[in-house]
Design an enzyme around this catalytic site. Structure first.
Site, mmCIF file in Angstrom:
data_model
loop_
_atom_site.group_PDB
_atom_site.id
_atom_site.type_symbol
_atom_site.label_atom_id
_atom_site.label_comp_id
_atom_site.label_asym_id
_atom_site.label_seq_id
_atom_site.Cartn_x
_atom_site.Cartn_y
_atom_site.Cartn_z
ATOM 1 N N LYS A 1 0.825 -1.197 0.000
ATOM 2 C CA LYS A 1 0.000 0.000 0.000
ATOM 3 C C LYS A 1 0.873 1.267 0.000
ATOM 4 C CE LYS A 1 -4.137 -1.905 0.051
ATOM 5 N NZ LYS A 1 -4.041 -3.379 0.005
HETATM 6 C C1 LIG Z 1 -5.409 -4.119 0.819
HETATM 7 C C2 LIG Z 1 -6.876 -3.970 0.848
HETATM 8 C C3 LIG Z 1 -7.648 -4.374 1.946
HETATM 9 C C4 LIG Z 1 -7.125 -5.179 3.100
HETATM 10 O O1 LIG Z 1 -5.976 -4.776 3.665
HETATM 11 P P1 LIG Z 1 -4.946 -5.798 4.351
HETATM 12 O O2 LIG Z 1 -4.144 -4.858 5.176
HETATM 13 O O3 LIG Z 1 -4.150 -6.464 3.283
HETATM 14 O O4 LIG Z 1 -5.741 -6.740 5.184
HETATM 15 C C5 LIG Z 1 -9.007 -4.107 1.931
HETATM 16 N N1 LIG Z 1 -9.590 -3.508 0.891
HETATM 17 C C6 LIG Z 1 -8.895 -3.126 -0.185
HETATM 18 C C7 LIG Z 1 -9.599 -2.442 -1.309
HETATM 19 C C8 LIG Z 1 -7.519 -3.369 -0.255
HETATM 20 O O5 LIG Z 1 -6.845 -3.031 -1.354
#
Ligand SMILES: *Cc1c(COP(=O)(O)O)cnc(C)c1O
Length: 405
Positions: free
Chosen positions: A186
Site C-alpha cells: 500500500k
Molecule cells: C489491501 C486492501 C484491503 C485489506 O488490507 P490488508 O491490510 O491487506 O488486510 C481491503 N480492501 C482493499 C480495497 C484493499 O486493497
C-alpha cells in the site's frame, strides 16, 4: 504506489527506538517503555494529516474493516452494498461479522455506480461500502445522499487510496467510518497494519475496545480493565507502528513523486485518441497510485495485454477482468460459498445467487480496462521508455484490428 520502494534510515530509526526498550506491545508497561508510544503517535499523526476526529490502528486493513463494521453495529443478516470490483478483503470482512455482501455494478469511476446502489436497497440494507479502488474514489456526494435518504451507514474502504481526497476532505474520513490498509504494497506500509478513521466518538471508543478484547482502557491498570462488550484481538504491535510512523512522515514526498510520474506516463497514452481514462468524480483528487485506462473493445484490450506480455512489458500492468484477486468473474470460492466452517443460510443463499447473477455493465467496463501501477522510483528516462513501448504496442494492435475489419 508502494511506500516500501522508499524504505530506509527513517524506518530503521523508529524501529530501533522500540528495540531499545524491548516493549513491543502498544498498551501498558508505562515505566519500562520510557515514553515510547509509537502506535499512539501514529494515531495522532493520522488524525492530523487526514483531518479526522479519531483514528484506531489495527493489525491489518481487513481487521480495520471488520472493526468498523462491528463498531457501526452491522451484523447478522444485515446487507452491505459493495462493488463487484474490489479486493477479496471487502467481502471477507462483511461475511465475518455475519452480514451479507450485496455486490453491485461499477461505472467508469471503477467504483460503485450510484444508480446500481439505489436499485439494490432492500429493507435489510444497513450499509453502503464504496471501495475507492486504485487510488481514486466513488461519487461520495451521490452515495451520501442515498445514505441520508434511506438512513444507511457509509463505510469507506479507502485501503487503496491513502492520500486521495474528495471536495477537500481525505478519502476515508467522509463516511461514518473509513479504513486504510498499511500492508506491504500500500501507499504507506507498516508491513501489516490498518486503521479505522471516524469523526464519531462512539464509533472510535467501540473500535478501540473491539481491537483489544473489549478492554475499556479506562484506567492505567490493564488487568483491572472492564469489558463492556465482546471484542477480538486486532492490535498492531509497536514495531509495525514504528515503521508506519516513519512512512507517514514521507507521505507528502511519496504523493508528489507519484502524481508527477502518473502525469508523465499519462501524456504518452494521451497521444492515442482511442484511449480514454478512468473518470474521477468532480471535486476529486486522485492519489495517482495507478493510471487506469480504457481501450475501445474487450477484443482489443485482450490483444494489447497479449502483445505487452509477448514484448515483456506487462509487469506492473493489471488486467483486472481476469485477475484472481479483484473481480467477481474469478471469485469461484465466493460464488460457491466455499468456507471452512458453517455460515448462515441467509449468507449462503446470497452467495450462491451470485453464480447466476450477471453484471454486463461492469463486464463492459472492466473488460476494457488496464491499470498501470505507478512507481515512486521511476526516472524520467524509464517513464519515457515505458510510455513509448506501451504506445507502440497499442498502435500496432489498433492497426491490426483496423486491417482485419
Ligand atoms: C489491501 C486492501 C484491503 C485489506 O488490507 P490488508 O491490510 O491487506 O488486510 C481491503 N480492501 C482493499 C480495497 C484493499 O486493497
Amino acid at each position: 504506489m508502494p511506500g516500501f520502494e522508499l524504505f530506509g534510515a527513517e524506518e530503521r530509526k523508529e524501529v530501533n527506538d522500540v528495540l531499545e526498550t524491548g516493549i513491543l506491545m502498544r498498551y501498558g508497561f508505562d515505566g519500562p517503555r520510557k515514553g515510547i508510544w509509537k502506535a499512539k503517535e501514529l494515531e495522532t499523526a493520522i488524525t492530523e494529516i487526514f483531518g479526522c476526529g479519531y483514528a484506531q490502528l489495527t493489525s491489518s486493513g481487513t481487521a480495520a474493516l471488520i472493526t468498523a463494521l462491528a463498531a457501526l453495529h452491522i451484523g447478522a443478516g444485515d446487507e452491505v452494498i459493495m462493488p463487484v470490483f474490489t479486493f477479496v478483503a471487502s467481502f471477507e470482512a462483511v461475511l465475518s461479522v455475519g452480514a451479507v455482501p450485496v455486490l453491485v455494478d461499477v461505472d467508469e469511476t471503477l467504483t460503485l455506480k450510484p444508480e446500481a446502489v439505489r436499485a439494490a436497497i432492500t429493507s435489510k440494507t444497513k450499509c453502503i461500502m464504496p471501495v475507492h479502488m486504485c487510488g481514486s474514489m466513488a461519487d461520495l456526494d451521490a452515495l451520501t445522499k442515498i445514505c441520508t435518504e434511506h438512513k444507511l451507514v457509509l463505510l469507506e474502504d479507502a485501503c487503496q487510496s491513502i492520500g486521495g481526497s474528495y471536495k477537500g476532505r481525505s478519502l476515508g474520513t467522509i463516511g461514518n467510518a473509513g479504513t486504510f490498509s498499511f500492508d506491504f504494497v500500500k501507499m504507506i506500509t507498516c508491513a501489516e497494519g490498518g486503521v479505522v478513521m471516524t469523526n464519531d466518538k462512539e464509533v472510535y471508543i467501540k473500535s478501540d475496545g473491539y481491537t483489544d478484547h473489549g478492554h475499556d482502557h479506562a484506567g492505567i491498570d490493564r488487568g483491572a480493565d472492564l469489558h463492556p462488550f465482546i471484542g477480538n484481538n486486532f492490535r498492531i504491535s509497536e514495531l509495525h507502528a514504528a515503521v508506519g510512523l516513519a512512512q507517514i512522515r514521507k507521505l507528502g514526498t511519496f504523493l508528489s513523486l507519484q502524481k508527477n510520474n502518473n502525469k508523465t506516463l499519462r501524456a504518452y497514452l494521451q497521444r492515442i485518441p482511442d484511449i480514454s481514462f478512468r473518470v474521477v468524480p468532480e471535486g476529486g483528487d486522485d492519489s495517482c497510485s495507478f493510471l487506469s485506462w480504457f481501450l475501445p473493445t474487450e477484443e482489443i484490450t485482450k490483444a494489447v495485454v497479449a502483445e505487452m506480455k509477448l514484448q515483456g512489458i506487462l509487469a506492473g500492468n493489471f488486467y483486472w477482468y481476469v485477475n484472481n484477486w479483484h473481480y467477481l468473474s474469478k471469485w469461484d470460492h465466493l460464488k460457491n460459498a466455499t468456507t471452512l466452517n458453517a455460515i448462515s443460510e441467509v449468507q449462503k443463499s446470497a452467495l450462491l445467487k451470485l453464480k447466476v447473477t450477471t453484471f454486463p455493465a461492469s463486464d463492459a467496463i472492466m473488460s476494457r480496462c488496464i491499470s498501470t501501477a505507478i512507481s515512486l522510483v521511476w526516472t524520467e528516462e524509464q517513464i519515457r521508455e515505458k510510455g513509448e513501448k506501451m504506445v507502440a504496442v497499442i498502435k500496432k494492435v489498433l492497426q491490426e484490428k483496423r486491417q482485419q475489419a
